[in-house]
Design an enzyme around this catalytic site. Structure first.
Site, PDB file in Angstrom:
ATOM      1  N   SER A  39       0.841  -1.194   0.000  1.00 31.83           N
ATOM      2  CA  SER A  39       0.000   0.000   0.000  1.00 31.83           C
ATOM      3  C   SER A  39       0.882   1.252   0.000  1.00 31.83           C
ATOM      4  O   SER A  39       1.714   1.426  -0.882  1.00 31.83           O
ATOM      5  CB  SER A  39      -0.963  -0.034   1.195  1.00 31.83           C
ATOM      6  OG  SER A  39      -1.973   0.953   1.060  1.00 31.83           O
ATOM      7  N   GLU A  80      -1.795  -3.039  -8.092  1.00 34.63           N
ATOM      8  CA  GLU A  80      -3.004  -3.321  -7.308  1.00 34.63           C
ATOM      9  C   GLU A  80      -3.471  -2.023  -6.688  1.00 34.63           C
ATOM     10  O   GLU A  80      -2.751  -1.032  -6.666  1.00 34.63           O
ATOM     11  CB  GLU A  80      -2.726  -4.379  -6.239  1.00 34.63           C
ATOM     12  CG  GLU A  80      -1.700  -3.967  -5.172  1.00 34.63           C
ATOM     13  CD  GLU A  80      -2.279  -3.148  -4.034  1.00 34.63           C
ATOM     14  OE1 GLU A  80      -3.444  -3.386  -3.644  1.00 34.63           O
ATOM     15  OE2 GLU A  80      -1.578  -2.257  -3.529  1.00 34.63           O
ATOM     16  N   HIS A 133      -4.609  -5.574  -1.253  1.00 31.22           N
ATOM     17  CA  HIS A 133      -5.540  -5.314  -0.150  1.00 31.22           C
ATOM     18  C   HIS A 133      -6.656  -6.355  -0.139  1.00 31.22           C
ATOM     19  O   HIS A 133      -7.833  -6.048  -0.258  1.00 31.22           O
ATOM     20  CB  HIS A 133      -6.148  -3.926  -0.292  1.00 31.22           C
ATOM     21  CG  HIS A 133      -5.177  -2.810  -0.141  1.00 31.22           C
ATOM     22  ND1 HIS A 133      -4.289  -2.455  -1.138  1.00 31.22           N
ATOM     23  CD2 HIS A 133      -4.958  -1.949   0.889  1.00 31.22           C
ATOM     24  CE1 HIS A 133      -3.565  -1.418  -0.727  1.00 31.22           C
ATOM     25  NE2 HIS A 133      -3.944  -1.090   0.491  1.00 31.22           N
TER      26      HIS A 133
END
Length: 317
Positions: free
Chosen positions: A110, A209, A278
């Site tokens: 992230s 992602e 995630h």
């Protein structure tokens, strides 16, 4: 690209919050969890701080935690407790030369994408796009997530990433390619373009992602990469999980339909739906490592080049 030394049972894990904060009781849970796994734990100051509501302490504190963990000879690996926001603020405060001389297992994803890729490019060692202690381990460290993470950290000559049984990825463009893996969170990769720590995309396998992004925003960021010629430079493309990505304008045309339509006619292999990012469960990836993408089989095979792994720590390979 060098691999850090393995993390042994009983080793010392340094915990940091380079982005957003966690509650003290949550931090207690994270420490107890790692201790139950058999590790010793050192906490950074950022683990018990909050600043401006969305940052785990001032920039200098969060940066110094990273510098201190890499400089500390007792720390064997550095785990990020969570992501959030804020790593972009500390990128010029890190001692990359010292970090380069002290490569260690470094894990996160992230917002941590900035650090994963910076340590690849500026410090010359492999980093790990893998589970974070609060986000993925403390509450629901499922068997797939655990085995993927532990298997990758323990790899000797090579290791293969596969999705969980019954969750096959989708082939958008068939074929195979080999190159170092780069990328991570799409929003972060988009934001780092033009910075001193952006990756060199040439010949790489690009993994992307994201979470909570509208399809229109994903479209905008991917077209930014397209306009910069990134998709003409890379050897292969892998899309991970895009959790909670919705199309506000047409619910019937979601993220999977969009990716299929945009990337089904590429001249490189393209794989969609890798269970990494995630998502729960989530697999682990070795950023910067040499890997082979086989879109037809839905796998990524990572290779540990022994002669480079044994290089003198002070030399970037």
């Amino acid at each position: 690209m060098r691999f850090p030394r393995p993390l042994r049972q009983g080793g010392c894990v340094g915990l940091i919050c380079p982005s957003s904060p966690v509650q003290p009781e949550r931090m207690d849970r994270c420490v107890k969890f790692l201790c139950r796994l058999g590790y010793r734990v050192k906490e950074g100051k950022s683990c018990r701080m909050a600043w401006r509501g969305y940052l785990a302490g001032p920039d200098e504190v969060r940066a110094e935690d990273i510098n201190r963990m890499f400089a500390d000879p007792e720390v064997d690996a550095v785990f990020c407790v969570r992501g959030g926001n804020g790593t972009c603020r500390i990128m010029t405060l890190l001692d990359y030369e010292m970090i380069r001389r002290n490569p260690k297992i470094f894990v996160g994803y992230s917002d941590v994408t900035n650090l994963l890729l910076a340590f690849n490019r500026l410090c010359g060692f492999v980093t790990y796009h893998g589970p974070m202690v609060s986000s993925n381990m403390a509450d629901h460290y499922d068997e797939y997530t655990r085995l993927s993470f532990e298997g990758l950290l323990a790899m000797k000559n090579e290791w293969e990433f596969r999705n969980p049984p019954g969750m096959p990825p989708v082939v958008l463009t068939a074929g195979a390619a080999r190159g170092q893996l780069t990328g991570g969170n799409l929003s972060l990769v988009s934001d780092m373009l033009g910075t001193f720590y952006m990756p060199d995309f040439r010949g790489k396998i690009l993994f992307l992602e994201d979470i909570g992004e509208r399809v229109a925003n994903v479209d905008r960021m991917l077209w930014q990469l397209r306009h910069l010629g990134v998709f003409e430079q890379i050897a292969g493309l892998v899309f991970g999980d895009f959790a909670d990505s919705v199309n506000n304008y047409d619910e019937s045309y979601g993220i999977n339909s969009y990716l299929r339509d945009e990337f089904c006619r590429m001249n490189i292999p393209v794989l969609c739906g890798l269970k990494a990012g995630h998502c729960f469960p989530t697999g682990s990836l070795a950023m910067g490592a040499e890997c082979e993408l086989d879109a037809d089989r839905g796998t990524l095979r990572f290779f540990r080049e022994q002669e480079k792994d044994c290089a003198v720590w002070g030399n970037v390979v």
